[in-house]
Design a protein around this motif. Structure first.
Motif, PDB file in Angstrom:
ATOM      1  N   ILE A  14       0.824  -1.202   0.000  1.00 54.60           N
ATOM      2  CA  ILE A  14       0.000   0.000   0.000  1.00 54.60           C
ATOM      3  C   ILE A  14       0.864   1.261   0.000  1.00 54.60           C
ATOM      4  CG2 ILE A  14      -0.192   0.060   2.535  1.00 54.60           C
ATOM      5  CD1 ILE A  14      -3.091   0.963   2.194  1.00 54.60           C
ATOM      6  N   GLN A 203      -7.152  -0.347   3.043  1.00 58.96           N
ATOM      7  CA  GLN A 203      -6.702  -1.185   1.937  1.00 58.96           C
ATOM      8  C   GLN A 203      -7.885  -2.044   1.509  1.00 58.96           C
ATOM      9  OE1 GLN A 203      -3.504  -4.052   2.727  1.00 58.96           O
ATOM     10  NE2 GLN A 203      -2.700  -3.644   0.704  1.00 58.96           N
ATOM     11  N   ASP A 204      -8.256  -1.927   0.239  1.00 58.79           N
ATOM     12  CA  ASP A 204      -9.457  -2.608  -0.262  1.00 58.79           C
ATOM     13  C   ASP A 204     -10.684  -2.245   0.576  1.00 58.79           C
ATOM     14  OD1 ASP A 204      -7.901  -3.923  -2.204  1.00 58.79           O
ATOM     15  OD2 ASP A 204      -7.394  -5.522  -0.780  1.00 58.79           O
ATOM     16  N   GLY A 205     -10.720  -0.958   1.011  1.00 61.36           N
ATOM     17  CA  GLY A 205     -11.867  -0.451   1.733  1.00 61.36           C
ATOM     18  C   GLY A 205     -11.911  -0.777   3.209  1.00 61.36           C
ATOM     19  N   LYS A 206     -10.868  -1.470   3.716  1.00 60.25           N
ATOM     20  CA  LYS A 206     -10.853  -1.871   5.115  1.00 60.25           C
ATOM     21  C   LYS A 206      -9.529  -1.464   5.765  1.00 60.25           C
ATOM     22  CE  LYS A 206     -13.681  -5.990   4.220  1.00 60.25           C
ATOM     23  NZ  LYS A 206     -13.715  -7.476   4.326  1.00 60.25           N
ATOM     24  N   ARG A 208      -6.106  -1.988   7.716  1.00 62.67           N
ATOM     25  CA  ARG A 208      -5.220  -3.136   7.882  1.00 62.67           C
ATOM     26  C   ARG A 208      -5.202  -3.547   9.361  1.00 62.67           C
ATOM     27  NH1 ARG A 208       0.446  -2.794   5.061  1.00 62.67           N
ATOM     28  NH2 ARG A 208       0.715  -0.921   6.334  1.00 62.67           N
TER      29      ARG A 208
END
Length: 323
Positions: A14, A203-206, A208
């Motif tokens: 990321i 990351q991917d909407g969530k 980490r």
């Protein structure tokens, strides 16, 4: 014996960018590439061995050579797994604020994994770049308060960094590589990282995963800055330099600047070599020559003996500390 060249494994992150392509001309998988696992036998990035001349070792994974070809490793080969890992880390933006466990904690809590002692040589840094090493909490109670108040700016110890700097990171040390830096990292063969804070990014909407409880378990309080132990350094008459950076119980690391030539003798059972700048040749004691250049990584196996480096280069070499 000939050098064992490695095919790197790349990791998209990321916080990654394009510096590994821009600086080293690697064929990276995307513009978010953050890591080059340059010399690795870890299951999460096992490098393929490539030799310049026909050899039984070519095409094998480094972990396989470790298990099956003990003649390459000397007494260090008694260890269950290949003990070291060399990475290039390219931080376009900040890595999480994090900490690593020692061997005892990792063995108990991470399925028998090694802990993670590491060190950083700054291969490149933009003007004004910084890193995080250490924290300001005097004890675990103060650490809890910093966390409860979400006062991460007050907690961390942030320092300026420039190309050529070196840092030794013991387990239990709060740390973070920050944006605008490229780091050559020598570490134990481990992929265990505990995140303390990740800037609330997604990351991917969530978010980490964080590892708050484990961080509290392993963070050393208070932080004490220690100068790394190192051996004598020397500058040669031709302007070349051999500078030991650290010696610890697990490994030793040195910086080599070649101006014309440097003669060395292998002092560890096997030697990990990364070429960070320039190009030249490595010549074995029986006269075999191998061209090497910036961005290449290789291992000098057990018994390689005396060797000579010629050209104009900067290299980092490392190996397991003899006990």
């Amino acid at each position: 014996m000939q050098p064992l060249f490695l095919r790197p494994v790349f990791k998209e992150m990321i916080w990654g960018g394009t510096a590994l392509r821009d600086l080293y001309h690697y064929d990276i998988p995307s513009d978010k590439t953050g890591e080059c696992w340059a010399i690795s036998a870890h299951k999460n990035g096992d490098c393929i061995v490539e030799t310049r001349e026909k050899s039984e070792y070519s095409g094998k994974k480094l972990s396989k050579l470790w298990q099956d070809n003990k003649e390459l490793w000397g007494k260090s080969g008694k260890a269950e797994v290949f003990p070291l890992l060399t990475k290039l880390i390219s931080a376009e933006t900040d890595l999480s604020i994090q900490v690593h466990p020692d061997d005892n904690y990792a063995k108990e809590h991470e399925g028998g994994s090694l802990g993670k002692t590491e060190c950083w040589y700054v291969a490149d840094a933009k003007e004004g770049a910084t890193i995080v090493i250490g924290h300001n909490a005097k004890n675990k109670e103060e650490l809890h308060k910093y966390m409860d108040d979400k006062n991460f700016r007050g907690l961390i110890r942030e320092i300026p960094v420039k190309k050529g700097d070196f840092f030794f990171i013991e387990p239990g040390t709060v740390h973070a590589i920050k944006g605008g830096t490229v780091i050559l990292e020598t570490q134990q063969n481990s992929d265990i990282t505990y995140r303390l804070y990740d800037y609330d990014r997604l990351q991917d909407g969530k978010p980490r995963e964080l590892h708050i409880d484990k961080c509290f378990d392993v963070i050393t309080c208070p932080f004490e800055e220690k100068e790394p132990v190192h051996r004598a350094c020397k500058t040669l008459e031709n302007g070349s330099e051999v500078r030991n950076l650290v010696v610890c119980d697990l490994f030793e690391v040195s910086y080599i600047r070649v101006e014309k030539e440097v003669k060395l003798t292998q002092e560890t059972d096997f030697t990990l070599v990364s070429v960070l700048e320039g190009e030249g040749v490595i010549i074995s004691e029986n006269g075999d020559k191998y061209d090497i250049k910036k961005g290449e990584h290789f291992i000098l196996p057990y018994g390689f003996g005396a060797y000579e480096l010629k050209g104009n280069m900067e290299l980092i070499i490392s190996g397991c500390t003899k006990r």
